[in-house]
Write a protein that holds these residues in place. Structure first.
Motif, PDB file in Angstrom:
ATOM      1  N   VAL A  25       9.963   3.435   5.731  1.00  0.00           N
ATOM      2  CA  VAL A  25      10.074   2.628   6.898  1.00  0.00           C
ATOM      3  C   VAL A  25      10.446   3.482   8.053  1.00  0.00           C
ATOM      4  O   VAL A  25      11.467   3.978   8.184  1.00  0.00           O
ATOM      5  N   VAL A  26       9.301   3.859   8.971  1.00  0.00           N
ATOM      6  CA  VAL A  26       9.653   4.990   9.898  1.00  0.00           C
ATOM      7  C   VAL A  26       8.651   4.662  11.086  1.00  0.00           C
ATOM      8  O   VAL A  26       7.670   4.043  11.154  1.00  0.00           O
TER       9      VAL A  26
ATOM     10  N   THR B  30       5.578  13.620   9.481  1.00  0.00           N
ATOM     11  CA  THR B  30       5.369  14.306   8.140  1.00  0.00           C
ATOM     12  C   THR B  30       5.623  13.198   7.002  1.00  0.00           C
ATOM     13  O   THR B  30       4.796  13.185   6.112  1.00  0.00           O
ATOM     14  N   MET B  31       6.772  12.424   7.206  1.00  0.00           N
ATOM     15  CA  MET B  31       7.017  11.641   6.179  1.00  0.00           C
ATOM     16  C   MET B  31       6.038  10.437   5.963  1.00  0.00           C
ATOM     17  O   MET B  31       5.589  10.135   4.889  1.00  0.00           O
ATOM     18  N   LEU B  32       5.657   9.974   7.325  1.00  0.00           N
ATOM     19  CA  LEU B  32       4.520   8.960   7.281  1.00  0.00           C
ATOM     20  C   LEU B  32       3.210   9.297   6.528  1.00  0.00           C
ATOM     21  O   LEU B  32       2.498   8.686   5.807  1.00  0.00           O
ATOM     22  N   ARG B  33       2.771  10.360   6.838  1.00  0.00           N
ATOM     23  CA  ARG B  33       1.523  10.923   6.274  1.00  0.00           C
ATOM     24  C   ARG B  33       1.849  11.247   4.564  1.00  0.00           C
ATOM     25  O   ARG B  33       0.909  10.857   3.896  1.00  0.00           O
ATOM     26  N   SER B  34       2.926  11.863   4.269  1.00  0.00           N
ATOM     27  CA  SER B  34       3.131  11.850   2.795  1.00  0.00           C
ATOM     28  C   SER B  34       3.049  10.651   2.109  1.00  0.00           C
ATOM     29  O   SER B  34       2.366  10.488   1.331  1.00  0.00           O
ATOM     30  N   ALA B  35       3.867   9.480   2.596  1.00  0.00           N
ATOM     31  CA  ALA B  35       3.909   8.180   2.176  1.00  0.00           C
ATOM     32  C   ALA B  35       2.439   7.527   2.031  1.00  0.00           C
ATOM     33  O   ALA B  35       1.912   6.966   1.062  1.00  0.00           O
ATOM     34  N   ALA B  36       1.696   7.762   3.324  1.00  0.00           N
ATOM     35  CA  ALA B  36       0.307   7.078   3.318  1.00  0.00           C
ATOM     36  C   ALA B  36      -0.441   7.730   2.422  1.00  0.00           C
ATOM     37  O   ALA B  36      -1.368   7.037   1.865  1.00  0.00           O
ATOM     38  N   LYS B  37      -0.430   9.137   2.193  1.00  0.00           N
ATOM     39  CA  LYS B  37      -1.503   9.722   1.229  1.00  0.00           C
ATOM     40  C   LYS B  37      -1.023   9.218  -0.025  1.00  0.00           C
ATOM     41  O   LYS B  37      -2.063   9.031  -0.859  1.00  0.00           O
ATOM     42  N   ASN B  38       0.003   9.036  -0.382  1.00  0.00           N
ATOM     43  CA  ASN B  38       0.354   8.513  -1.923  1.00  0.00           C
ATOM     44  C   ASN B  38       0.495   6.824  -1.879  1.00  0.00           C
ATOM     45  O   ASN B  38       1.464   6.555  -2.403  1.00  0.00           O
ATOM     46  N   TYR B  39      -0.350   6.244  -1.103  1.00  0.00           N
ATOM     47  CA  TYR B  39      -0.400   4.854  -0.976  1.00  0.00           C
ATOM     48  C   TYR B  39      -0.487   3.803  -2.438  1.00  0.00           C
ATOM     49  O   TYR B  39       0.160   2.776  -2.339  1.00  0.00           O
ATOM     50  N   GLN B  40      -0.940   4.697  -3.423  1.00  0.00           N
ATOM     51  CA  GLN B  40      -1.059   3.856  -4.818  1.00  0.00           C
ATOM     52  C   GLN B  40       0.276   3.563  -5.204  1.00  0.00           C
ATOM     53  O   GLN B  40       0.543   2.607  -5.969  1.00  0.00           O
TER      54      GLN B  40
ATOM     55  N   VAL C 146       3.227   4.308  -2.962  1.00  0.00           N
ATOM     56  CA  VAL C 146       4.276   4.109  -2.038  1.00  0.00           C
ATOM     57  C   VAL C 146       3.869   3.110  -0.915  1.00  0.00           C
ATOM     58  O   VAL C 146       2.928   3.178  -0.499  1.00  0.00           O
ATOM     59  N   SER C 147       4.813   2.212  -0.568  1.00  0.00           N
ATOM     60  CA  SER C 147       4.749   1.365   0.749  1.00  0.00           C
ATOM     61  C   SER C 147       5.027   2.064   2.076  1.00  0.00           C
ATOM     62  O   SER C 147       6.346   2.747   1.896  1.00  0.00           O
ATOM     63  N   VAL C 148       4.436   2.036   2.972  1.00  0.00           N
ATOM     64  CA  VAL C 148       4.837   2.815   4.264  1.00  0.00           C
ATOM     65  C   VAL C 148       4.633   1.728   5.658  1.00  0.00           C
ATOM     66  O   VAL C 148       3.671   1.229   5.667  1.00  0.00           O
ATOM     67  N   ILE C 149       5.734   1.640   5.987  1.00  0.00           N
ATOM     68  CA  ILE C 149       5.694   0.733   7.285  1.00  0.00           C
ATOM     69  C   ILE C 149       5.993   1.358   8.486  1.00  0.00           C
ATOM     70  O   ILE C 149       7.022   2.001   8.608  1.00  0.00           O
TER      71      ILE C 149
ATOM     72  N   GLU D 109      -3.792  -3.358  -2.348  1.00  0.00           N
ATOM     73  CA  GLU D 109      -4.549  -3.695  -1.102  1.00  0.00           C
ATOM     74  C   GLU D 109      -3.540  -3.565  -0.146  1.00  0.00           C
ATOM     75  O   GLU D 109      -4.069  -3.191   1.070  1.00  0.00           O
ATOM     76  N   THR D 110      -2.262  -4.076  -0.125  1.00  0.00           N
ATOM     77  CA  THR D 110      -1.366  -4.287   0.989  1.00  0.00           C
ATOM     78  C   THR D 110      -1.114  -2.768   1.223  1.00  0.00           C
ATOM     79  O   THR D 110      -1.048  -2.265   2.382  1.00  0.00           O
ATOM     80  N   ASN D 111      -0.843  -2.020   0.365  1.00  0.00           N
ATOM     81  CA  ASN D 111      -0.444  -0.416   0.676  1.00  0.00           C
ATOM     82  C   ASN D 111      -1.595   0.303   1.237  1.00  0.00           C
ATOM     83  O   ASN D 111      -1.249   1.195   2.117  1.00  0.00           O
ATOM     84  N   PHE D 112      -2.597  -0.046   1.047  1.00  0.00           N
ATOM     85  CA  PHE D 112      -3.842   0.621   1.325  1.00  0.00           C
ATOM     86  C   PHE D 112      -4.098   0.039   3.108  1.00  0.00           C
ATOM     87  O   PHE D 112      -4.156   1.323   3.826  1.00  0.00           O
ATOM     88  N   TYR D 113      -3.934  -1.150   3.315  1.00  0.00           N
ATOM     89  CA  TYR D 113      -3.950  -1.686   4.628  1.00  0.00           C
ATOM     90  C   TYR D 113      -2.654  -0.809   5.316  1.00  0.00           C
ATOM     91  O   TYR D 113      -2.894  -0.397   6.428  1.00  0.00           O
ATOM     92  N   LEU D 114      -1.510  -0.738   4.871  1.00  0.00           N
ATOM     93  CA  LEU D 114      -0.261  -0.001   5.472  1.00  0.00           C
ATOM     94  C   LEU D 114      -0.656   1.430   5.745  1.00  0.00           C
ATOM     95  O   LEU D 114      -0.180   1.877   6.651  1.00  0.00           O
ATOM     96  N   SER D 115      -1.195   2.034   4.509  1.00  0.00           N
ATOM     97  CA  SER D 115      -1.561   3.402   4.840  1.00  0.00           C
ATOM     98  C   SER D 115      -2.421   3.741   5.999  1.00  0.00           C
ATOM     99  O   SER D 115      -2.515   4.584   6.631  1.00  0.00           O
ATOM    100  N   SER D 116      -3.658   2.995   6.321  1.00  0.00           N
ATOM    101  CA  SER D 116      -4.593   3.144   6.948  1.00  0.00           C
ATOM    102  C   SER D 116      -3.992   2.982   8.399  1.00  0.00           C
ATOM    103  O   SER D 116      -4.524   3.485   9.555  1.00  0.00           O
TER     104      SER D 116
END
Length: 516
Positions: free
Chosen positions: A97-98, A127-137, A139-142, A164-171
Motif C-alpha cells: 500500500v503505497v 520502485t516498490m509499486l512497480r515490483s509489486a505490480a509486475k508480480n501481480y499474480q 502480490v496485491s498493490v494499492i 483479476e482484481t490484482n491485475f486491475y490494481l497492477s494496471s
C-alpha cells in the motif's frame, strides 16, 4: 501474510491497517506512516527490522533493499525463487500500500523552488509499486485509497485477493507511475526553459467527468484537465445552474471563450458549432450583448454566450428572451442569477480570471489515425506593424474595425471570412472549400440579418490571402470599404489593384490564421 504500508495520503489508512491486523496480517511500515499507525495502536514492524539497515540520507534510502524487493518479486509458483529467498532469509510480501511523495501538490504551490520540488520526487515508492505490480499474480498493490474496501472484502470472504482484481490494481499502478513521471518530466522541461517539441511526447491529464456521450450518442467521451495552473481556463469554471455539460457543449464553449479572451473592453461572444456567430463590444456588457445578438438573431438561438464582464439583470432579461444553451461570465449579479435560473435548460458557468490566456508553452493537439499532431498554440494576432498596401489608408475608425474583425476571423474555421463595423460582427462565412464562397456567405448573412445597407463602410477580414481578386470585387459590390488579410499570394497585386480601383483600403498582417 505480510503487508507493506507507506503512504503520503493517509486517508483511511488507520482503519484499513486495523482491519488487516484483525485478519492476522503483519504490517511493515516506514517513517511517518509507521508513527501514525503506532499512535493509533496498530502493531507495526519497522522497515529496518526487515532490511537490517537503518533509514538514512534524511529518509531518501529506506526500502531500496533486496529484502524488500526479493519479497515482492519472488514468484510463488517458482520453486527456485522460493528456495532462493528462503536461503537468503527473505519473507514474501503479499500486499503493498503505497502512494507517492506529493510532487504535484508541491509544484502547484505559489513560489515553490526547484530544490523543494526535487526533494518531493519519490524514488523508493515507485520502485516498490512497480515490483509489486509486475508480480501481480502473487502480490496485491494499492495506490488509491478508494481500493481499500474491495481488497478487504475479498480477503474477508476468500482469504486472498482475486487474480483479476490484482491485475486491475497492477494496471492502475502503471497508470499512476506513468503520470507521476510525466509530471516530473514536464516540470523539468519548463524549468530549463525548453521551447522545442520533445522527441518523445508524454502528457498527463486528470479526468474531470465522464460525458453522457461524445459528438454523437454512439461515442463514449470524457473531459480531462491539464495538471497545473488552470486559472481562466474552461476546466476552472464552476457550474451554477443547469444540466451536465455535453462533449459538444464543452468544445463549442472553448471556441467562444478563446475568442472572448482577445478583447479587453466589455465584450460578448456568441458561438454555434464552434464558430462565432455574433461578437459585440461596448461601453458595458448590455451594449456588448445587444450588438452580439443583433448581428445575427437567428444563429444565436441555441448558441453559447461568453462575456468578459459581470452579467447584470438588464442583460439577463435580454438573454432570457431566447433559448441559449450556455452562458459563461466572470460573475453574475444576484438579480441576474435569479432571472437566468428561471430558465430550466440554460447552463450557467462562472469563470473567474476569464481574461487569462493559455501560456505560450501550451500545445494544441489533434488526434489522427495512428498518431498525434502537436503544435504550439496560435497565441498572436500579427507579427510586427500592419502594412497598408493600397493608395488609400484606412481611417482611424476603419482601422479599429479591421483589428476587431481580424480577431473574429482567427476563430472561424477555414476558409473563413468575417465582416464587422462599429465593434459589432455583421457576418461570418466559416469553413468553406474556397474563399469566394466564404466571402459570399458572410455578405449574404449580413444582408439577411441586418439589411442591404448595413455593409456600407464595413470592414472585412480573411484568415488567409486572396488567391484572386474575386473577393475584393464582391466586397466592393456590397459597400465594404476596408479589408485586412495576411498577404503572400503570387497574385497579391491583382487584389491590391482591385482595391485601388474601388477606393478600398487594404492592410496586410503578414500572418495567417488557418483553423482546421
Amino acid at each position: 501474510m505480510r503487508a507493506l504500508i507507506s503512504v503520503s495520503d493517509k486517508t483511511g489508512i488507520v482503519e484499513f491497517a486495523k482491519a488487516l491486523r484483525a485478519l492476522d496480517v503483519d504490517i511493515i511500515s516506514t517513517g511517518g506512516t509507521a508513527k501514525v499507525l503506532e499512535a493509533e495502536g496498530v502493531e507495526v514492524i519497522g522497515i529496518s527490522d526487515i532490511t537490517g539497515f537503518p533509514e538514512c540520507l534524511d529518509g531518501r534510502v529506506k526500502t531500496l533493499d533486496p529484502h524488500i524487493h526479493a519479497g515482492l518479486l519472488a514468484r510463488r509458483d517458482n520453486k527456485e525463487h522460493m528456495a532462493q529467498i528462503e536461503k537468503l532469509g527473505v519473507t514474501p510480501i503479499d500486499l503493498v500500500v503505497v502512494n507517492l511523495y506529493p510532487f504535484k501538490a508541491t509544484i502547484l504551490k505559489e513560489g515553490v523552488q526547484l530544490d523543494e520540488a526535487i526533494e518531493n520526487i519519490d524514488i523508493g515508492g515507485p520502485t516498490m509499486l512497480r515490483s509489486a505490480a509486475k508480480n501481480y499474480q502473487d502480490v496485491s498493490v494499492i495506490v488509491d485509497p478508494a481500493d481499500y474496501e474491495v481488497v478487504l472484502d475479498e480477503l474477508k470472504t476468500g482469504k486472498k485477493v482475486k487474480k483479476e482484481t490484482n491485475f486491475y490494481l497492477s494496471s492502475k499502478v502503471f497508470e499512476h507511475t506513468s503520470s507521476y513521471d510525466t509530471l516530473i518530466a514536464t516540470y523539468m522541461r519548463k524549468q530549463r526553459g525548453a521551447t522545442e517539441l520533445p522527441e518523445v511526447m508524454t502528457m498527463t491529464f486528470e479526468k474531470v467527468q465522464d460525458m453522457r456521450y461524445g459528438e454523437n450518442p454512439h461515442q463514449q467521451a470524457a473531459f480531462y484537465k491539464e495538471v497545473g495552473n488552470t486559472k481562466g481556463m474552461l476546466t476552472d469554471a464552476v457550474q451554477l445552474h443547469g444540466k451536465e455539460l455535453s462533449f459538444n457543449n464543452i468544445n463549442d464553449t472553448h471556441g467562444a471563450l478563446e475568442l472572448c479572451k482577445e478583447y479587453t473592453e466589455p465584450t460578448v461572444v456568441a458561438c454555434k458549432h464552434a464558430n462565432p456567430c455574433g461578437v459585440g463590444s461596448g461601453t458595458d456588457v448590455y451594449e456588448a450583448y445587444m450588438r452580439a445578438y443583433s448581428s445575427d438573431p437567428k444563429s444565436i438561438f441555441g448558441g453559447i454566450i461568453v462575456a468578459n464582464r459581470e452579467i447584470d439583470s438588464k442583460t439577463a432579461l435580454e438573454i432570457n428572451k431566447i433559448f441559449i444553451e450556455i452562458v459563461v461570465a466572470p460573475s453574475y449579479s444576484a438579480e441576474a442569477l435569479k432571472l437566468l435560473r428561471e430558465k430550466k435548460n440554460i447552463r450557467l458557468l462562472q469563470l473567474e480570471n476569464i481574461e487569462v490566456k493559455q501560456p505560450d508553452t501550451a500545445y494544441d493537439l489533434k488526434k489522427v489515425s495512428g498518431g498525434l499532431l502537436v503544435q504550439t498554440i496560435d497565441n498572436v494576432l500579427y507579427e510586427g506593424a500592419l502594412e497598408v498596401v493600397t493608395d488609400r489608408k484606412p481611417t482611424p475608425e476603419e482601422m479599429e474595425d479591421l483589428k476587431f474583425t481580424w480577431k473574429i476571423v482567427k476563430y472561424a474555421k477555414s476558409n473563413g471570412i468575417a465582416i464587422g463595423k462599429n465593434k459589432q460582427s455583421l457576418g461570418v462565412g466559416p469553413g468553406q472549400v474556397n474563399r469566394i464562397w466564404a466571402c459570399n456567405q458572410a455578405i449574404d448573412h449580413c444582408k439577411e440579418a441586418l439589411g442591404d445597407g448595413i455593409l456600407k463602410g464595413a470592414s472585412l477580414a480573411s484568415d488567409a490571402f486572396f488567391p484572386f481578386s474575386d473577393c475584393v470585387e464582391a466586397a466592393a459590390a456590397a459597400g465594404i470599404t476596408a479589408i485586412i488579410q495576411p498577404g503572400g499570394s503570387m497574385k497579391d497585386q491583382e487584389s491590391i489593384d482591385a482595391c485601388n480601383k474601388y477606393g478600398i483600403a487594404m492592410v496586410f498582417t503578414g500572418m495567417r490564421h488557418f483553423k482546421h
